[in-house]
Design a protein around this motif. Structure first.
Motif, short mmCIF file in Angstrom:
data_model
loop_
_atom_site.label_atom_id
_atom_site.label_comp_id
_atom_site.label_asym_id
_atom_site.label_seq_id
_atom_site.Cartn_x
_atom_site.Cartn_y
_atom_site.Cartn_z
N ALA A 70 -2.26 16.09 -25.89
CA ALA A 70 -3.05 16.16 -24.66
C ALA A 70 -4.21 15.17 -24.67
O ALA A 70 -4.51 14.53 -23.66
N ARG B 184 -2.98 11.74 -24.05
CA ARG B 184 -2.64 11.55 -22.64
C ARG B 184 -3.90 11.27 -21.82
O ARG B 184 -3.89 10.43 -20.93
N GLU C 35 3.54 15.56 -18.35
CA GLU C 35 2.52 16.44 -17.77
C GLU C 35 2.98 16.90 -16.40
O GLU C 35 3.77 16.22 -15.74
N ASN D 37 -5.20 20.53 -18.52
CA ASN D 37 -4.44 19.29 -18.64
C ASN D 37 -3.94 18.82 -17.28
O ASN D 37 -3.98 17.62 -16.96
#
Length: 255
Positions: A115, A118, A144, A160
């Motif tokens: 995460a 990302r 995602e 997220n």
């Protein structure tokens, strides 16, 4: 122009090659974005099988070990590339659509599982978009989702998704409704579903091609469904007309 994006979990499989070439031929694909090639810098592999006999050009990002790898193939008569930007998690091709003289940036993305990584990727992509002129198409496996409805039987982490949506908003991106199915990733056991693959386009792209369409195709040789974006409206020919014999018996029907 027709774009096809797919995560293949490795390209060195004749079944996958034949599968994608069949889709490319059937839908007249001009740009092919492949994620997770698993091809390192020393791996010898020819992409001809994916494209067929027609001319194409190719750019790749090598995998790190057996992880990742990105490849973009395109028809040079449709798109002239004059600038390439490579990163472990994305591949940018910047150039001109030949028949329109329009500058466009085509970004093939394979986002990491982590995460935090990302989030760093979203920052990089936003900085890059702000630094280059032209229309934008971001495609690939973003790893995602945007909201809870895009997952089934798998964990949804709201923070997220919020960061991902903030990136999309800050970059001025949007997406067409996807037909053919709600999810693009299906686990090997078939019990976990997510929409990880998508096309994100700038508002200028949406305004130029408001009738473009996105379609999730059938999953065959991968755990991801290929997704197709076409800027050409589907033409199913003339509207069918049915004539009943009884009409000919009506008064004045031959006048």
């Amino acid at each position: 122009m027709n774009f096809l994006s797919v995560n293949l979990r490795g390209v060195q499989d004749s079944q996958k090659v034949d599968w994608i070439r069949g889709i490319k031929t059937s839908y007249g694909v001009h740009f092919l974005a492949i994620q997770e090639t698993k091809l390192g810098a020393t791996t010898s592999f020819m992409f001809n099988g994916f494209w067929g006999r027609s001319a194409y050009q190719l750019e790749c990002v090598h995998a790190v070990g057996r992880s990742g790898g990105i490849a973009s193939l395109w028809n040079p008569s449709m798109f002239h590339c004059d600038n390439v930007i490579k990163d472990r998690y994305f591949l940018v091709l910047s150039g001109v659509l030949n028949h329109l003289g329009v500058r466009i940036n085509l970004v093939n993305i394979y986002a990491p599982n982590d995460a935090l990584a990302r989030r760093n990727l979203w920052v990089k992509l936003l900085d890059m978009k702000n630094s280059l002129q032209g229309l934008w198409v971001f495609m690939g496996d973003f790893n995602e989702v945007r909201d809870e409805s895009e997952r089934f039987n798998s964990e949804f982490i709201a923070t997220n998704a919020e960061v991902f949506n903030q990136f999309i908003l800050a970059a001025g991106l949007t997406e067409f409704n996807m037909g053919g199915g709600k999810f693009t990733y299906i686990s090997d056991r078939g019990d976990k579903l997510s929409k990880l693959d998508r096309f994100l386009v700038c508002l200028g792209f949406m305004e130029r091609w408001p009738k473009a369409s996105v379609l999730a195709l059938n999953r065959d040789a991968s755990d991801h469904r290929p997704i197709l974006m076409s800027t050409v409206p589907s033409d199913f020919g003339h509207t069918p007309f049915r004539c009943f014999n009884s009409w000919m018996e009506m008064p004045g029907s031959w006048i």
